[in-house]
Scaffold this motif. Structure first.
Motif, PDB file in Angstrom:
ATOM      1  N   PHE A  83      23.905 -87.474  23.064  1.00 39.74           N
ATOM      2  CA  PHE A  83      23.107 -88.160  24.080  1.00 39.74           C
ATOM      3  C   PHE A  83      23.992 -89.030  24.969  1.00 39.74           C
ATOM      4  CE2 PHE A  83      20.502 -91.603  25.739  1.00 39.74           C
ATOM      5  CZ  PHE A  83      19.391 -90.923  26.220  1.00 39.74           C
ATOM      6  N   ALA A  84      24.961 -89.723  24.358  1.00 39.33           N
ATOM      7  CA  ALA A  84      25.872 -90.567  25.142  1.00 39.33           C
ATOM      8  C   ALA A  84      26.701 -89.719  26.102  1.00 39.33           C
ATOM      9  CB  ALA A  84      26.787 -91.362  24.210  1.00 39.33           C
ATOM     10  N   ILE A  85      27.199 -88.567  25.616  1.00 38.75           N
ATOM     11  CA  ILE A  85      27.973 -87.668  26.475  1.00 38.75           C
ATOM     12  C   ILE A  85      27.103 -87.164  27.628  1.00 38.75           C
ATOM     13  CG2 ILE A  85      29.155 -85.433  26.584  1.00 38.75           C
ATOM     14  CD1 ILE A  85      29.935 -85.885  23.630  1.00 38.75           C
ATOM     15  N   GLY A  86      25.905 -86.713  27.289  1.00 43.86           N
ATOM     16  CA  GLY A  86      25.009 -86.211  28.326  1.00 43.86           C
ATOM     17  C   GLY A  86      24.610 -87.277  29.321  1.00 43.86           C
ATOM     18  N   LEU A  87      24.425 -88.502  28.845  1.00 38.50           N
ATOM     19  CA  LEU A  87      24.052 -89.604  29.727  1.00 38.50           C
ATOM     20  C   LEU A  87      25.125 -89.852  30.779  1.00 38.50           C
ATOM     21  CD1 LEU A  87      22.009 -91.931  30.252  1.00 38.50           C
ATOM     22  CD2 LEU A  87      23.394 -93.338  28.712  1.00 38.50           C
ATOM     23  N   VAL A  88      26.378 -89.879  30.337  1.00 33.52           N
ATOM     24  CA  VAL A  88      27.487 -90.122  31.264  1.00 33.52           C
ATOM     25  C   VAL A  88      27.598 -88.986  32.275  1.00 33.52           C
ATOM     26  CG1 VAL A  88      29.991 -90.347  31.466  1.00 33.52           C
ATOM     27  CG2 VAL A  88      28.785 -91.534  29.639  1.00 33.52           C
ATOM     28  N   LEU A  89      27.633 -87.749  31.780  1.00 34.65           N
ATOM     29  CA  LEU A  89      27.842 -86.612  32.680  1.00 34.65           C
ATOM     30  C   LEU A  89      26.650 -86.411  33.617  1.00 34.65           C
ATOM     31  CD1 LEU A  89      29.512 -84.019  30.259  1.00 34.65           C
ATOM     32  CD2 LEU A  89      30.602 -85.602  31.856  1.00 34.65           C
ATOM     33  N   TRP A  90      25.441 -86.570  33.095  1.00 33.53           N
ATOM     34  CA  TRP A  90      24.257 -86.415  33.944  1.00 33.53           C
ATOM     35  C   TRP A  90      24.238 -87.474  35.034  1.00 33.53           C
ATOM     36  CZ3 TRP A  90      20.329 -90.070  34.504  1.00 33.53           C
ATOM     37  CH2 TRP A  90      19.249 -89.671  35.304  1.00 33.53           C
ATOM     38  N   GLY A  91      24.479 -88.723  34.659  1.00 38.73           N
ATOM     39  CA  GLY A  91      24.422 -89.801  35.638  1.00 38.73           C
ATOM     40  C   GLY A  91      25.444 -89.651  36.745  1.00 38.73           C
ATOM     41  N   ILE A  92      26.666 -89.235  36.375  1.00 40.74           N
ATOM     42  CA  ILE A  92      27.724 -89.097  37.375  1.00 40.74           C
ATOM     43  C   ILE A  92      27.524 -87.836  38.211  1.00 40.74           C
ATOM     44  CG2 ILE A  92      30.211 -88.722  37.671  1.00 40.74           C
ATOM     45  CD1 ILE A  92      30.657 -90.510  35.247  1.00 40.74           C
ATOM     46  N   TYR A  93      27.169 -86.728  37.535  1.00 37.13           N
ATOM     47  CA  TYR A  93      27.042 -85.446  38.242  1.00 37.13           C
ATOM     48  C   TYR A  93      25.893 -85.470  39.243  1.00 37.13           C
ATOM     49  CZ  TYR A  93      26.940 -80.386  38.975  1.00 37.13           C
ATOM     50  OH  TYR A  93      26.967 -79.136  39.538  1.00 37.13           O
ATOM     51  N   THR A  94      24.790 -86.121  38.879  1.00 33.21           N
ATOM     52  CA  THR A  94      23.629 -86.165  39.773  1.00 33.21           C
ATOM     53  C   THR A  94      23.705 -87.287  40.791  1.00 33.21           C
ATOM     54  OG1 THR A  94      22.386 -87.572  38.227  1.00 33.21           O
ATOM     55  CG2 THR A  94      22.144 -85.166  38.004  1.00 33.21           C
ATOM     56  N   GLY A  95      24.687 -88.166  40.640  1.00 31.29           N
ATOM     57  CA  GLY A  95      24.806 -89.281  41.564  1.00 31.29           C
ATOM     58  C   GLY A  95      23.906 -90.458  41.226  1.00 31.29           C
ATOM     59  N   LYS A  96      23.245 -90.422  40.067  1.00 32.18           N
ATOM     60  CA  LYS A  96      22.391 -91.544  39.665  1.00 32.18           C
ATOM     61  C   LYS A  96      23.217 -92.791  39.360  1.00 32.18           C
ATOM     62  CE  LYS A  96      18.656 -88.955  39.681  1.00 32.18           C
ATOM     63  NZ  LYS A  96      17.599 -89.121  40.710  1.00 32.18           N
ATOM     64  N   PHE A  97      24.421 -92.587  38.809  1.00 32.49           N
ATOM     65  CA  PHE A  97      25.302 -93.698  38.472  1.00 32.49           C
ATOM     66  C   PHE A  97      26.635 -93.528  39.198  1.00 32.49           C
ATOM     67  CE2 PHE A  97      23.405 -93.113  33.992  1.00 32.49           C
ATOM     68  CZ  PHE A  97      22.257 -93.809  34.344  1.00 32.49           C
ATOM     69  N   SER A  98      27.222 -94.614  39.605  1.00 31.40           N
ATOM     70  CA  SER A  98      28.642 -94.598  39.931  1.00 31.40           C
ATOM     71  C   SER A  98      29.396 -94.611  38.605  1.00 31.40           C
ATOM     72  CB  SER A  98      29.015 -95.830  40.759  1.00 31.40           C
ATOM     73  OG  SER A  98      28.948 -97.001  39.959  1.00 31.40           O
ATOM     74  N   PRO A  99      30.686 -94.258  38.586  1.00 28.55           N
ATOM     75  CA  PRO A  99      31.426 -94.319  37.321  1.00 28.55           C
ATOM     76  C   PRO A  99      31.360 -95.696  36.660  1.00 28.55           C
ATOM     77  CG  PRO A  99      32.671 -93.068  38.925  1.00 28.55           C
ATOM     78  CD  PRO A  99      31.491 -93.645  39.657  1.00 28.55           C
ATOM     79  N   THR A 100      31.410 -96.752  37.473  1.00 24.88           N
ATOM     80  CA  THR A 100      31.337 -98.102  36.911  1.00 24.88           C
ATOM     81  C   THR A 100      29.975 -98.352  36.288  1.00 24.88           C
ATOM     82  OG1 THR A 100      32.889 -98.888  38.584  1.00 24.88           O
ATOM     83  CG2 THR A 100      31.610-100.550  37.414  1.00 24.88           C
ATOM     84  N   GLU A 101      28.921 -97.932  36.964  1.00 28.40           N
ATOM     85  CA  GLU A 101      27.572 -98.099  36.418  1.00 28.40           C
ATOM     86  C   GLU A 101      27.389 -97.251  35.162  1.00 28.40           C
ATOM     87  OE1 GLU A 101      25.337 -98.923  40.705  1.00 28.40           O
ATOM     88  OE2 GLU A 101      25.502 -96.892  39.898  1.00 28.40           O
ATOM     89  N   ALA A 102      27.929 -96.028  35.176  1.00 29.59           N
ATOM     90  CA  ALA A 102      27.839 -95.165  33.996  1.00 29.59           C
ATOM     91  C   ALA A 102      28.524 -95.819  32.794  1.00 29.59           C
ATOM     92  CB  ALA A 102      28.473 -93.810  34.280  1.00 29.59           C
ATOM     93  N   ALA A 103      29.664 -96.449  33.047  1.00 32.10           N
ATOM     94  CA  ALA A 103      30.373 -97.138  31.969  1.00 32.10           C
ATOM     95  C   ALA A 103      29.539 -98.284  31.412  1.00 32.10           C
ATOM     96  CB  ALA A 103      31.714 -97.664  32.479  1.00 32.10           C
ATOM     97  N   GLY A 104      28.920 -99.053  32.302  1.00 35.76           N
ATOM     98  CA  GLY A 104      28.084-100.159  31.854  1.00 35.76           C
ATOM     99  C   GLY A 104      26.876 -99.691  31.067  1.00 35.76           C
ATOM    100  N   VAL A 105      26.234 -98.625  31.533  1.00 33.99           N
ATOM    101  CA  VAL A 105      25.070 -98.073  30.835  1.00 33.99           C
ATOM    102  C   VAL A 105      25.475 -97.573  29.446  1.00 33.99           C
ATOM    103  CG1 VAL A 105      23.413 -96.155  30.826  1.00 33.99           C
ATOM    104  CG2 VAL A 105      23.779 -97.487  32.918  1.00 33.99           C
ATOM    105  N   THR A 106      26.627 -96.917  29.355  1.00 33.34           N
ATOM    106  CA  THR A 106      27.075 -96.373  28.068  1.00 33.34           C
ATOM    107  C   THR A 106      27.404 -97.482  27.092  1.00 33.34           C
ATOM    108  OG1 THR A 106      28.033 -94.519  29.306  1.00 33.34           O
ATOM    109  CG2 THR A 106      28.630 -94.716  26.998  1.00 33.34           C
ATOM    110  N   VAL A 107      28.036 -98.553  27.570  1.00 30.04           N
ATOM    111  CA  VAL A 107      28.323 -99.694  26.702  1.00 30.04           C
ATOM    112  C   VAL A 107      27.020-100.286  26.162  1.00 30.04           C
ATOM    113  CG1 VAL A 107      29.131-102.097  26.679  1.00 30.04           C
ATOM    114  CG2 VAL A 107      30.553-100.318  27.678  1.00 30.04           C
ATOM    115  N   GLY A 108      26.043-100.473  27.062  1.00 30.71           N
ATOM    116  CA  GLY A 108      24.758-101.003  26.623  1.00 30.71           C
ATOM    117  C   GLY A 108      24.086-100.107  25.597  1.00 30.71           C
ATOM    118  N   PHE A 109      24.144 -98.796  25.822  1.00 30.39           N
ATOM    119  CA  PHE A 109      23.557 -97.837  24.884  1.00 30.39           C
ATOM    120  C   PHE A 109      24.220 -97.939  23.512  1.00 30.39           C
ATOM    121  CE2 PHE A 109      24.010 -93.607  22.933  1.00 30.39           C
ATOM    122  CZ  PHE A 109      22.673 -93.308  22.694  1.00 30.39           C
TER     123      PHE A 109
END
Length: 452
Positions: free
Chosen positions: A225-251
């Motif tokens: 789920f963590a892997i998919g969250l990062v790749l989905w967020g970045i690939y779809t443009g929902k997250f910037s890499p910085t935001e994806a990192a923050g979301v993953t840390v929180g998760f």
């Protein structure tokens, strides 16, 4: 005494210091200060430029967050679950546990983004198991070192963040471009591992069990789920890499904090293999307490404290080299090769040689701004070249005499550095072969990008 002679003496002096074990940060800093005096650059420029790197580097905020993510997934037990899943899938093959270690490196890299963290985590977990399973201890340690090379290629990647920051390229595009080449690196090393183990008869085989695969897959669902969250967020443009990192840390923090009391309630032993756990306990990892978070953060901060100043001082080094005309000299040399492939392979050779004596970060900061424009001028796609460049830099992690992953693997396994070289050299051959294939096939890096 001529300026060129003084600069040569300064360079020789810092080279000796590096060989004696002086940290790379201090080596580069001494060189920058000494050469600044010689060519007349004011020292206040050094301090101002180092500070300016972080004032304008919002993208660099992702670096400490992904480092923290790697420590959190290791402490929480997610990394162990991913390695158990890899072994359940590959343990029926000769060398299955070693191949699982490489596969686990790929899965861990898809969350952490660090080569040294990947090597240290997987090496410390699986090296003892491999030795117990009949593998040569040198081969086991070399496998962890080689597997860690994908840590900076499979997204998210700390070094891709730095490269994108330096070259003004979309970091999300760089992440996506690294997926297929990173996967090929894993496959190439697995093939090498299978051949070596088949020749030597290493490893105990386990029966391929659909039930075991499903159990370990369920046990590793949080990692997936963590892997998919990062790749989905970045690939779809929902997250910037910085935001994806923050979301993953929180998760990871939420998962770790919730899993610990749930395991206590269920009475689950953290050392029990996932395949032997009850169905309910497979859905949670070992976790950690709130009191352990400060020590995890401190460990991550220590690594960030090493990398961040190195980025800053390397940027200043780049300016000093430019003032000295080194960039023009190197640029003219590469350009003189003439043509697409001569220029490309000359650039690759320079990255390979630099990776033998320097870590990927200074190699990237020093050479990328020189080589990227030159290769672009002969028609190499900038995104494609970024992957070529960083795959080459990652190979440097197991290339003597520097070979950072070899030192890390030696440290966590207790196998002396020079005893790793016999088997790491075989992995090196397979990685170079993959590197050449990636260089000759732009589609491998560009195929997943929607706008290419």
């Amino acid at each position: 005494m001529a300026d060129s002679t003084i600069i040569t003496l300064i360079s020789l002096t810092v080279t000796v210091l590096f060989m004696l074990g002086t940290p790379v940060l201090l080596v580069i800093f001494y060189w920058v200060v000494g050469c600044s005096f010689v060519i007349g650059l004011p020292l206040d420029n050094t301090g101002a430029e180092m500070l300016n790197v972080f004032n304008k580097g919002f993208a660099l905020l992702a670096m400490p967050l992904f480092i923290l993510t790697g420590d959190l997934i290791n402490k929480s037990g997610i990394a162990r679950r991913l390695s158990d899943f890899a072994y359940s899938c590959l343990g029926w093959l000769r060398g299955g546990l070693a191949m699982a270690a490489i596969g686990a490196c790929g899965l861990f890299a898809a969350i952490s983004g660090s080569n040294s963290a990947t090597t240290a985590t997987i090496g410390s977990m699986l090296h003892p198991e491999m030795v117990k399973g009949g593998y040569d201890e040198r081969f086991s340690a070399a496998t962890a070192a080689a597997g860690g090379t994908v840590g900076i290629i499979i997204p998210p990647s700390i070094i891709f963040i730095v490269y994108g920051f330096l070259m003004n390229l979309p970091i999300s595009d760089l992440f996506v471009a690294g997926i297929i080449p990173g996967t090929l690196m894993v496959v190439g090393m697995m093939v090498t591992c299978f051949i070596i183990c088949s020749i030597n008869g290493w490893g105990y085989l386990i029966k391929l069990s659909f039930e075991r695969v499903m159990k370990t897959a369920i046990g590793a669902w949080l990692g997936f789920f963590a892997i998919g969250l990062v790749l989905w967020g970045i690939y779809t443009g929902k997250f910037s890499p910085t935001e994806a990192a923050g979301v993953t840390v929180g998760f990871c923090i939420i998962v770790g904090l919730l899993s610990y009391p749930m395991n206590k309630i269920m009475g689950t032993d953290a050392d029990t293999p996932v395949a032997d756990k009850s169905v309910s306990s497979m859905f949670v990892v070992e976790g950690f307490t709130p009191f352990e978070i400060p020590s995890i953060v401190v460990r991550s901060a220590q690594i960030t404290g090493i990398l961040a100043p190195l980025i800053a001082v390397s940027v200043v080094m780049q300016q000093v080299l430019s003032a000295m005309g080194a960039q023009d000299t190197i640029g003219n040399f590469v350009t003189s090769m003439g043509g697409y492939y001569p220029v490309l392979f000359t650039a690759m050779a320079m990255v390979f040689v630099a990776g033998m004596i320097l870590e990927s970060l200074p190699v990237t900061i020093i050479l990328a701004p020189i080589l990227a424009p030159i290769t672009a001028s002969v028609g190499v796609d900038p995104i494609h070249f970024s992957v070529i460049f960083l795959v080459g830099a990652s190979i440097g992690f197991i290339t003597p005499p520097y070979g950072l992953n070899l030192y890390v693997a030696s440290g966590v396994t207790g196998v002396p550095y020079f005893r790793l070289l016999r088997y790491s050299s075989l992995y090196l051959i397979s990685l170079i072969a993959v590197w050449i294939v990636v260089a000759l096939t732009p589609e491998l890096a560009l195929w997943l990008l929607p706008n290419r």
